[in-house]
Design a protein around this motif. Structure first.
Motif, mmCIF file in Angstrom:
data_model
loop_
_atom_site.group_PDB
_atom_site.id
_atom_site.type_symbol
_atom_site.label_atom_id
_atom_site.label_comp_id
_atom_site.label_asym_id
_atom_site.label_seq_id
_atom_site.Cartn_x
_atom_site.Cartn_y
_atom_site.Cartn_z
ATOM 1 N N UNK A 16 0.810 -1.133 0.142
ATOM 2 C CA UNK A 16 0.016 0.035 0.043
ATOM 3 C C UNK A 16 0.736 1.144 -0.076
ATOM 4 N N UNK A 17 2.022 1.159 0.652
ATOM 5 C CA UNK A 17 3.018 2.491 0.739
ATOM 6 C C UNK A 17 3.362 2.600 -0.733
ATOM 7 N N UNK A 18 3.967 1.747 -1.489
ATOM 8 C CA UNK A 18 4.415 1.693 -2.886
ATOM 9 C C UNK A 18 3.250 2.124 -3.771
ATOM 10 N N UNK A 19 2.015 1.913 -3.618
ATOM 11 C CA UNK A 19 0.866 2.565 -4.522
ATOM 12 C C UNK A 19 0.739 3.873 -4.110
ATOM 13 N N UNK A 20 0.766 4.435 -2.650
ATOM 14 C CA UNK A 20 0.642 5.708 -2.394
ATOM 15 C C UNK A 20 1.541 6.607 -3.013
ATOM 16 N N UNK A 21 2.786 5.889 -2.931
ATOM 17 C CA UNK A 21 3.743 6.716 -3.663
ATOM 18 C C UNK A 21 3.928 6.722 -5.119
ATOM 19 N N UNK A 22 3.349 5.970 -5.818
ATOM 20 C CA UNK A 22 3.333 5.989 -6.977
ATOM 21 C C UNK A 22 2.250 7.144 -7.413
ATOM 22 N N UNK A 23 1.010 6.778 -6.811
ATOM 23 C CA UNK A 23 -0.321 7.743 -7.052
ATOM 24 C C UNK A 23 0.508 9.196 -6.693
ATOM 25 N N UNK A 24 1.225 9.502 -5.617
ATOM 26 C CA UNK A 24 1.710 11.064 -5.306
ATOM 27 C C UNK A 24 2.384 11.438 -6.412
ATOM 28 N N UNK A 25 3.342 10.366 -6.964
ATOM 29 C CA UNK A 25 4.341 10.770 -7.934
ATOM 30 C C UNK A 25 3.349 11.147 -9.342
ATOM 31 N N UNK A 26 2.463 10.584 -9.833
ATOM 32 C CA UNK A 26 1.797 10.683 -10.754
ATOM 33 C C UNK A 26 1.074 12.073 -10.601
ATOM 34 N N UNK A 27 0.321 12.353 -9.540
ATOM 35 C CA UNK A 27 -0.320 13.608 -9.404
ATOM 36 C C UNK A 27 0.784 14.958 -9.019
ATOM 37 N N UNK A 28 1.931 14.507 -8.809
ATOM 38 C CA UNK A 28 2.817 15.663 -8.682
ATOM 39 C C UNK A 28 3.364 15.999 -10.278
ATOM 40 N N UNK A 29 3.638 14.881 -11.167
ATOM 41 C CA UNK A 29 3.661 14.989 -12.348
ATOM 42 C C UNK A 29 2.925 15.577 -13.023
ATOM 43 N N UNK A 30 1.565 15.344 -13.102
ATOM 44 C CA UNK A 30 0.458 15.942 -13.745
ATOM 45 C C UNK A 30 0.534 17.627 -13.385
ATOM 46 N N UNK A 31 0.648 17.777 -12.066
ATOM 47 C CA UNK A 31 0.416 19.154 -11.526
ATOM 48 C C UNK A 31 1.661 19.753 -12.111
ATOM 49 N N UNK A 32 2.887 19.428 -12.086
ATOM 50 C CA UNK A 32 3.964 20.064 -12.608
ATOM 51 C C UNK A 32 4.037 20.390 -14.052
ATOM 52 N N UNK A 33 3.507 19.351 -15.014
ATOM 53 C CA UNK A 33 3.595 19.602 -16.268
ATOM 54 C C UNK A 33 2.392 20.277 -16.862
ATOM 55 N N UNK A 34 1.528 20.467 -16.131
ATOM 56 C CA UNK A 34 0.249 21.273 -16.430
ATOM 57 C C UNK A 34 0.412 22.811 -16.200
ATOM 58 N N UNK A 35 1.017 23.186 -14.806
ATOM 59 C CA UNK A 35 1.462 24.365 -14.651
ATOM 60 C C UNK A 35 2.605 24.969 -15.219
ATOM 61 N N UNK A 36 3.467 24.162 -15.595
ATOM 62 C CA UNK A 36 4.654 24.629 -16.375
ATOM 63 C C UNK A 36 5.528 25.301 -15.300
ATOM 64 N N UNK A 37 6.318 26.567 -15.865
ATOM 65 C CA UNK A 37 7.234 27.054 -15.055
ATOM 66 C C UNK A 37 6.699 28.018 -13.883
ATOM 67 N N UNK A 38 5.499 28.142 -13.824
ATOM 68 C CA UNK A 38 5.007 29.151 -12.934
ATOM 69 C C UNK A 38 5.253 28.838 -11.442
ATOM 70 N N UNK A 39 5.536 27.533 -11.269
ATOM 71 C CA UNK A 39 5.984 27.172 -9.832
ATOM 72 C C UNK A 39 7.406 27.636 -9.378
ATOM 73 N N UNK A 40 8.279 27.797 -10.431
ATOM 74 C CA UNK A 40 9.706 28.192 -9.998
ATOM 75 C C UNK A 40 9.497 29.648 -10.307
ATOM 76 N N UNK A 41 8.653 30.410 -10.805
ATOM 77 C CA UNK A 41 8.760 31.757 -10.975
ATOM 78 C C UNK A 41 7.781 32.834 -10.193
#
Length: 103
Positions: A16-41
């Motif tokens: 279950x911890x592995x699945x939670x980590x994979x889902x969290x990684x997927x959510x992070x990747x989607x947010x990072x890709x859809x918001x682009x450089x805005x998080x850095x700037x």
């Protein structure tokens, strides 16, 4: 049949911890890709309309972390040919009519 000396319970607890980590990684990747450089700037996530949709971050003043004024945005859009002279003049008049009055 081999039971790995009773170690199967460890895998059951870990999965279950592995699945939670994979889902969290997927959510992070989607947010990072859809918001682009805005998080850095730190600019609120606005996208421009130029090259590949990221031209907004290449404008002067963005490095200091300040936001462009409506007049600067209008000037930039007119200079790039995105709007014509009539639209520029009309928008400038509207901005001047709604500009806050100094006290």
């Amino acid at each position: 049949m081999m039971y790995w000396n009773g170690g199967g319970w460890a895998w059951m607890a870990l999965m279950p911890l592995v699945w939670i980590a994979l889902i969290a990684l997927a959510v992070w990747a989607v947010v990072r890709l859809t918001h682009g450089p805005s998080a850095d700037r730190g600019d609120g996530g606005e996208r421009g309309h130029g090259r590949n949709g990221w031209e907004h971050w290449d404008t002067p003043g963005r490095e200091q972390g300040r936001r462009e004024t409506p007049e600067e945005i209008l000037d930039r859009r007119y200079a790039s040919g995105e709007i014509d002279t009539d639209a520029y003049t009309e928008a400038r008049e509207r901005l001047a009519a709604h500009a806050p009055k100094p006290h």
